[in-house]
Scaffold this active site. Structure first.
Site, short mmCIF file in Angstrom:
data_model
loop_
_atom_site.label_atom_id
_atom_site.label_comp_id
_atom_site.label_asym_id
_atom_site.label_seq_id
_atom_site.Cartn_x
_atom_site.Cartn_y
_atom_site.Cartn_z
N LYS A 78 52.30 32.27 52.63
CA LYS A 78 52.71 33.31 51.68
C LYS A 78 53.98 33.94 52.16
O LYS A 78 54.20 34.37 53.29
CB LYS A 78 51.87 34.39 51.52
N SER A 153 47.02 38.62 44.81
CA SER A 153 48.54 38.19 45.01
C SER A 153 48.84 37.04 45.76
O SER A 153 50.04 36.61 45.57
CB SER A 153 49.28 39.35 45.63
N SER A 177 43.65 40.22 47.76
CA SER A 177 44.39 39.15 47.36
C SER A 177 44.26 37.89 48.23
O SER A 177 45.16 36.91 47.67
CB SER A 177 45.78 39.50 47.62
N1 GLN Z 1 45.29 43.39 43.30
C1 GLN Z 1 45.29 44.61 44.26
C2 GLN Z 1 46.62 45.40 44.38
O1 GLN Z 1 47.27 45.10 43.33
C3 GLN Z 1 45.30 43.90 45.73
C4 GLN Z 1 46.44 43.42 46.19
C5 GLN Z 1 46.36 42.90 47.66
O2 GLN Z 1 45.32 42.71 48.13
N2 GLN Z 1 47.50 42.49 48.25
O3 GLN Z 1 46.83 46.17 45.02
#
Ligand code: GLN
Length: 486
Positions: A78, A153, A177
């Site tokens: 990532k 994400s 994420s």
């Molecule tokens: N979807 C969550 C957010 O927008 C978690 C994102 C993540 O785990 N990086 O913060």
């Protein structure tokens, strides 16, 4: 079976037996990327030459008799994880030209074992989002249905694993994420306990919640990847000096006597799809049939988790992202010579709308006069959530619940409605607030053929229990064997 379809475990066996070389395997995966990624768009950058050079080096290592489980295995990373000399953008225009002068500890560790790095995967900007639509560069599509999101994400990493464009990938999880995209794309995904894996070189979003973890094609591969990246690191003050068990060794058959907790509050969650609750209920029956005992447990503060998370995460983000000022990193809008103008224009142009929204919310929550009411209160709620889990784990060894309330949604469906998007994380973010490990494994498909994931939550530093339960479930089901048609 094509070489790119292999699991890490099987590829390792063949590399060790010298039935295949890492260069052959890496070429096959690079060809797969060339064949399908124009449709999926999982990668921001494919570093073909570097990957082939690493594969060659891995083959030499193997020839010298050193073949560790990840030696010669092509993996994707990532783009939130720093890679020396290779662009690390975090999915943000503000870091478009950033070449890190160092690599994250996890990358160093993978490098030492001789793993091959294929390139960097797409993500929501600074890991803020649940669909990968907040990337400053492009949308990634779900390999199971190209009109849908891969989740986020770590959507690029999940899509790359699901579409066989790598044998495994690294993601990061601040509120879900790794687990949510894993469930949307039918891969395995694990968020380790906070402190288990070094965050050194992971670009900070919300430092008290972020963890790096693996996405893989099956549970055994997940264990092998976790073995390679876990462990104390003096460069990360929050990394815990605890022994790292042999995770692959935890994959033993049998669930007799294991106590499985089912959180009652999760069944009543907003927007819960019947197909998801049916698939999870079915998974619970499968696990019961193997000898586990289920118990209802209560996590009474669940209803406050989302609100607490969306105060704590933006607050930490607003502080962490202050460093992108056009001076130290990345892009600068240099048309203006007045310093404040330069800051303002750089940040207005460099950050996308979701990142700006969170910086503003976080700055507000941390400001004098509001700090106690927002950040202080959210931190108290966080403690209550930690206590909920401690109490639940007095009567059970693992919790089972859904990963997300619904399968993958359509691209564009939620992007203009941040609050609905935030609800995608309702089942995942409590684990980050509490610091406990969480895992997603494939447990079904909707009538439309969309993947559904099962979430396992465990006690602090007990990733082994999650892996063991997941491994046993996987042995008697074949959801993980299905592949999307591409
Ligand atoms: N979807 C969550 C957010 O927008 C978690 C994102 C993540 O785990 N990086 O913060």
């Amino acid at each position: 079976m094509e070489l790119y379809e292999l699991s890490i475990e099987e590829a390792h066996r063949r590399l060790k037996q010298k039935e295949i070389s890492s260069v052959e395997l890496t070429r096959a995966v690079l060809e797969r990327i060339a064949a399908v990624d124009s449709r999926v768009d999982a990668f921001l950058k494919v570093s073909e030459n570097k990957a082939l050079a690493q594969a060659k080096a891995a083959d030499q290592k193997i020839a010298g008799g050193h073949c560790e489980p990840l030696t010669g295995i092509p993996l994707a990373v990532k783009d939130v994880i720093c890679t020396r000399g290779l662009e690390t953008t975090c999915g943000s225009r503000i870091l478009e030209n950033f070449l890190p002068p160092y690599s994250a500890t996890v990358i160093e560790k993978l490098g030492h074992t001789g793993a091959v790095m294929l390139g960097k995967t797409n993500m929501d900007e600074f890991a803020m989002g649940s669909s990968t639509e907040n990337s400053g560069f492009k949308n990634t599509r779900n390999p199971w249905d190209l009109t849908r999101v891969p989740g986020g994400s770590s959507g690029g990493s999940a899509a790359a694993v699901a579409a066989d464009m790598c044998l495994g990938a690294l993601g990061s999880d601040t509120g879900g994420s790794i687990r949510q995209p894993a469930s949307f794309c039918s891969t395995v995904g694990l968020k380790p306990s906070y402190g288990r894996v070094s965050r050194f070189g992971l670009v900070a979003f919300a430092s008290s919640l972020d963890q790096i973890g693996p996405l893989s094609k099956n549970v055994a591969d997940c264990a092998l990847m976790l073995n390679a990246i876990a462990g104390y690191d003096s460069a990360d003050s929050t990394s815990v000096p605890a022994d790292v068990p042999d995770y692959a060794g935890a994959l033993k058959e049998g669930l007799k006597g294991i106590r499985v907790g089912i959180p009652v509050e999760y069944a009543a969650a907003e927007g819960m799809h019947a197909e998801v609750s049916d698939a999870v209920a079915n998974a619970v029956r499968v696990i019961e049939d193997m000898g586990a005992r289920t118990i209802e447990v209560s996590l009474p503060h669940t209803q406050y988790a989302l609100a607490a998370y969306y105060v704590i995460a933006p607050s930490e983000a607003s502080s962490n992202l202050a460093r992108y000022d056009g001076v130290k990193y990345g892009v600068r809008d240099a048309d203006q010579y007045d310093l404040l103008q330069m800051y303002r224009r750089t940040r207005s142009r460099g950050f996308g709308p979701e990142v700006q929204r969170r910086i503003i919310i976080g700055t507000y929550c941390l400001s004098a006069g509001y700090y106690d009411a927002y950040y202080g209160k959210a931190s108290q709620v966080r403690t209550l959530i930690v206590q909920d889990f401690q109490k639940a784990f007095e009567s059970c060894d693992v919790l089972l619940c859904p990963v997300a309330p619904a399968p993958a949604f359509k691209i564009g469906e939620k992007v203009d409605d941040p609050l609905t998007m935030y609800l995608s994380d309702i089942f995942t973010l409590s684990a980050n607030l509490a610091g406990i490990p969480g895992m997603s494994i494939p447990c079904g498909f909707s009538k439309k053929g969309l993947p559904i994931g099962l979430q396992l939550l465990g006690r602090h530093f007990n990733e082994e229990m999650l892996l063991k339960v997941a491994y046993n479930f996987e042995r008697v089901t074949d959801f993980h064997k299905k592949r999307p048609d591409l």
